[in-house]
Design a protein around this motif. Structure first.
Motif: not given
Length: 192
Positions: A163-192
């Motif tokens: 709840i509250g600020s901790e919920r917002r923090l979790g949502e923000s971290i989720s967006i950051v992690n998703k963005f980072a995961d997409e970058i890693i995935q695209s780099k791995m695909e480009a390597k292949d």
């Protein structure tokens, strides 16, 4: 009770962050409050783990590579995006939010340097980049609010019940992690 010493003196900063870094451990409280956002990365570790990460980062971020990046990428970003925004605004008498534009400019350059990715915050539809930028600003701000909590149990309960600020923090971290995961995935695909 959290005790702090704040300094902006360049000699003190160099002493703390470089010359005698090992004399200034981050303490378990610091690490635990930022763990959700920073994990055990270079900014949230000490000792041998920090040394390994610093050594790895030093290969990528040395003076020559940073200078080359600035000369190549920042100049392109200036000429192709930032200056045209200013020119367009001057021609149409449009009022600009300079802080917002300079934050986007800085964020684009950081993303290019750190991830070799253009988030498109100054041009294009910028929806993904803008969402990531907002989350990347919110996560450290919300994480640092934990330091100001009168009773640590308060943020822990908010986190437990999502709840509250901790919920917002979790949502923000989720967006950051998703963005980072997409970058890693695209780099791995480009390597292949």
């Amino acid at each position: 009770m959290v005790n702090n010493v704040i300094t902006a003196n360049p000699e003190n900063v160099e002493h703390i962050l470089k010359t005698k870094f090992e004399n200034y451990p981050k303490a378990e409280l610091f690490i635990s409050l930022l763990l959700d956002f920073l994990g055990q990365g270079i900014f949230n570790s000490d000792g041998d783990l920090w040394k390994v990460q610093r050594k790895t980062a030093s290969y990528e971020f040395n003076t020559k590579s940073l200078r080359n990046f600035i000369m190549e990428n920042v100049m392109v970003e200036l000429q192709m995006r930032l200056l045209p925004i200013f020119s367009g605004a001057s021609e149409t008498d449009k009022i600009l939010d300079l802080q917002d534009i300079l934050e986007r400019f800085a964020f684009e350059n950081i993303c290019k340097l750190a991830f070799n990715v253009d988030p498109g915050c100054l041009s294009g539809d910028a929806t993904t980049g803008t969402e990531f930028m907002a989350a990347f600003e919110d996560a450290p701000m919300l994480s640092s609010q934990r330091f100001m909590s009168a009773l640590p149990i308060i943020w822990k309960v908010k986190k437990l019940f999502n709840i509250g600020s901790e919920r917002r923090l979790g949502e923000s971290i989720s967006i950051v992690n998703k963005f980072a995961d997409e970058i890693i995935q695209s780099k791995m695909e480009a390597k292949d």
